[in-house]
Design a protein around this motif. Sequence first.
Motif, PDB file in Angstrom:
ATOM      1  N   GLY B 210       0.823  -1.206   0.000  1.00 25.88           N
ATOM      2  CA  GLY B 210       0.000   0.000   0.000  1.00 25.88           C
ATOM      3  C   GLY B 210       0.855   1.254   0.000  1.00 25.88           C
ATOM      4  O   GLY B 210       0.585   2.212  -0.735  1.00 25.88           O
ATOM      5  N   CYS B 211       1.888   1.234   0.814  1.00 23.44           N
ATOM      6  CA  CYS B 211       2.798   2.379   0.892  1.00 23.44           C
ATOM      7  C   CYS B 211       3.487   2.604  -0.446  1.00 23.44           C
ATOM      8  O   CYS B 211       3.584   3.726  -0.937  1.00 23.44           O
ATOM      9  N   ALA B 212       3.943   1.498  -1.059  1.00 23.78           N
ATOM     10  CA  ALA B 212       4.631   1.607  -2.347  1.00 23.78           C
ATOM     11  C   ALA B 212       3.705   2.181  -3.411  1.00 23.78           C
ATOM     12  O   ALA B 212       4.106   3.027  -4.208  1.00 23.78           O
ATOM     13  N   SER B 213       2.444   1.755  -3.399  1.00 27.30           N
ATOM     14  CA  SER B 213       1.550   2.234  -4.450  1.00 27.30           C
ATOM     15  C   SER B 213       1.197   3.705  -4.257  1.00 27.30           C
ATOM     16  O   SER B 213       0.928   4.406  -5.224  1.00 27.30           O
ATOM     17  N   ILE B 214       1.260   4.186  -3.039  1.00 31.36           N
ATOM     18  CA  ILE B 214       0.974   5.609  -2.823  1.00 31.36           C
ATOM     19  C   ILE B 214       2.218   6.468  -3.042  1.00 31.36           C
ATOM     20  O   ILE B 214       2.218   7.415  -3.817  1.00 31.36           O
ATOM     21  N   LEU B 215       3.313   6.112  -2.365  1.00 34.73           N
ATOM     22  CA  LEU B 215       4.482   6.996  -2.406  1.00 34.73           C
ATOM     23  C   LEU B 215       5.374   6.771  -3.631  1.00 34.73           C
ATOM     24  O   LEU B 215       5.981   7.705  -4.139  1.00 34.73           O
ATOM     25  N   TRP B 216       5.452   5.517  -4.101  1.00 38.95           N
ATOM     26  CA  TRP B 216       6.259   5.244  -5.304  1.00 38.95           C
ATOM     27  C   TRP B 216       5.361   5.116  -6.539  1.00 38.95           C
ATOM     28  O   TRP B 216       5.834   4.944  -7.628  1.00 38.95           O
ATOM     29  N   ARG B 217       4.059   5.114  -6.301  1.00 36.21           N
ATOM     30  CA  ARG B 217       3.059   4.913  -7.347  1.00 36.21           C
ATOM     31  C   ARG B 217       3.241   3.597  -8.088  1.00 36.21           C
ATOM     32  O   ARG B 217       2.962   3.477  -9.278  1.00 36.21           O
ATOM     33  N   ASP B 218       3.748   2.596  -7.387  1.00 39.61           N
ATOM     34  CA  ASP B 218       3.994   1.289  -8.006  1.00 39.61           C
ATOM     35  C   ASP B 218       4.208   0.255  -6.902  1.00 39.61           C
ATOM     36  O   ASP B 218       5.144   0.373  -6.109  1.00 39.61           O
ATOM     37  N   ARG B 219       3.335  -0.763  -6.879  1.00 43.55           N
ATOM     38  CA  ARG B 219       3.430  -1.781  -5.838  1.00 43.55           C
ATOM     39  C   ARG B 219       4.737  -2.563  -5.899  1.00 43.55           C
ATOM     40  O   ARG B 219       5.124  -3.200  -4.915  1.00 43.55           O
ATOM     41  N   ALA B 220       5.392  -2.510  -7.041  1.00 42.07           N
ATOM     42  CA  ALA B 220       6.638  -3.259  -7.202  1.00 42.07           C
ATOM     43  C   ALA B 220       7.715  -2.757  -6.227  1.00 42.07           C
ATOM     44  O   ALA B 220       8.705  -3.442  -5.987  1.00 42.07           O
TER      45      ALA B 220
END
Lengths: 284, 300
Positions: B210-220
Amino acid sequence: MAWFRKKEAPKSPDPGEERTVRTEGQFVKCPKCDALLVKGEIEDNLNVCPRCDHHMRIKAADRLAMTFDEGEWEELDSALVSNDPLNFVDTKGYDKRLEEAQKSTGIMDAVIIGEGRIGGHSSIICSMELSFVGGSLGSVVGEKITRAIERAIEKKLALVIFSASGGARMQEGAISLMQMAKISAALARMDEARLPFISVLTDPTTGGVTASYAMLGDLNIAEPGAQIGFAGPRVIEQTIRQKLPEGFQRAEFLLSHGMLDAVVQRKNIREFIIDSLNFMMRNS
Amino acid sequence: MVERRMAPGDDETMDEIHRRLKESEAANLTADPQPPGVWERVQMARHETRPYTLDYIKLVFTDFHELHGDRRFGEDAAIVAGIARYHDEPCVVLGHQKGRTTRTRQQRNFGMPKPEGYRKALRVMKLAEKFNRPIFTFIDTPGAYPGIDAEERGEAEAIAYNLREMAKLRVPVIVTVTGEGGSGGALAIAVGDVVLMLENAIYSVISPEGCASILWRDRAFAEQAAKALKITAEDLLQFGLIDKIVPEPQGGAHTDHEAMARILDKHLSEALASVKGLGEAERVGRRYDKFRAMGEFSER
């Protein structure tokens, strides 16, 4: 602390609303109905669109000015700053994000605490600033609100919190999460002390803020159309793999599901609070 | 490494630690010499054969009777709760529950509670308070369920109310984060006098994905987010957010449920003993002070 050097006095917050589209400086466009509105007129109307009643997002400081008697209040704990305990870096360092937010908003973190009178009742207002890192709840917000509650208990004051927040502050990790428990524990004491707490949920109030103090008021009220929820709409859509119903997570949706005491027009909020405090507080 | 993690006064678990040290020294010669990395810990915390709440109830408690429903709307199998005995002493035990097969995973909703789960948990905790019995809670959830029905019935309110009410409970509350400590959905049953955390458990404000998809805009970028969020037991202990780390058997809790339960049992006993003798007001006051002290800021 040495990590943050204040080069110049913080600028006072820009008047008016940041999130509306400015055209010629004289006009603002309503983000909902696209009506072109004269800036002065919309400000006189408390930043509510006269055409469609859209309640635009407003500054934390404006809330305090609108709610306290004579618009007068004394700020508390304004000098608290986050010290980036995780040294958090995503696409940008958290320290940089903080510095930019401090510059652009003129405040040190996402809440302003003011003490003053509301309808003659000695009160503390905590007003959240959405434009400061999404109004997120981190250590500073947690500490300032907890101090406000403890002060309210000690001095027998009423408490009003205007929430506007995306939730807990990811950049402070689990420390942010624990602020939910910390504030809620303080509210437990306030509840036992039989002192009033009115929670006003404004657009948007989501995540860990909704799942802690914003839902713990003696009264929980919201502005029309405010987005209020626990999980974000995109997360829910991804989980259930279907479109969300019209009006989902809007203030009116919560009202119809029994989660709010009332949806109150911005122009009536002060009066609503005063009448509530008249009901809740003795000898004033 | 192991000793550094342990708080003083852990004498009764020193045998376990010495055994583990010897084993890990032996293992170091042949196998992975490094302690698990953050991402390995995330995977271990989510491992499908990791002991779940009902496993601990079976291995550590006796005479368990499950109690169902919130008496408001329904029953939620993502949280199990009931009365039991802990070393003969009547108590309440509850926690998140995940399933291990497709059917039970769905039935348990992947350990993601709806409001009725949290309201049931509080109902049973109040029962413990009324009859003056200690409470043990076990934390293992990806988070509260993000769904339309959960929102309609007030997921946020249910969590918020638990946070406030748990702060006031007059009986001992011993919390153990056993697997995933998923944000508000975990905290809603985790306000306790003593908060233990298993060595390979995680506890976070948001899932790494969730954090990656918000702050990095990518779940990867989940692995990077996991590192940045500081979600391991050592991190939580360092920030004063938990009280103690419970060591796991060599290879992780999932490799030996019985051994894990024995180690946990010792820590639960010790935790209960540390708060049981206190007066109610003092215990509640200390619980308040503990959470009150959480936060990292400066005053300029």
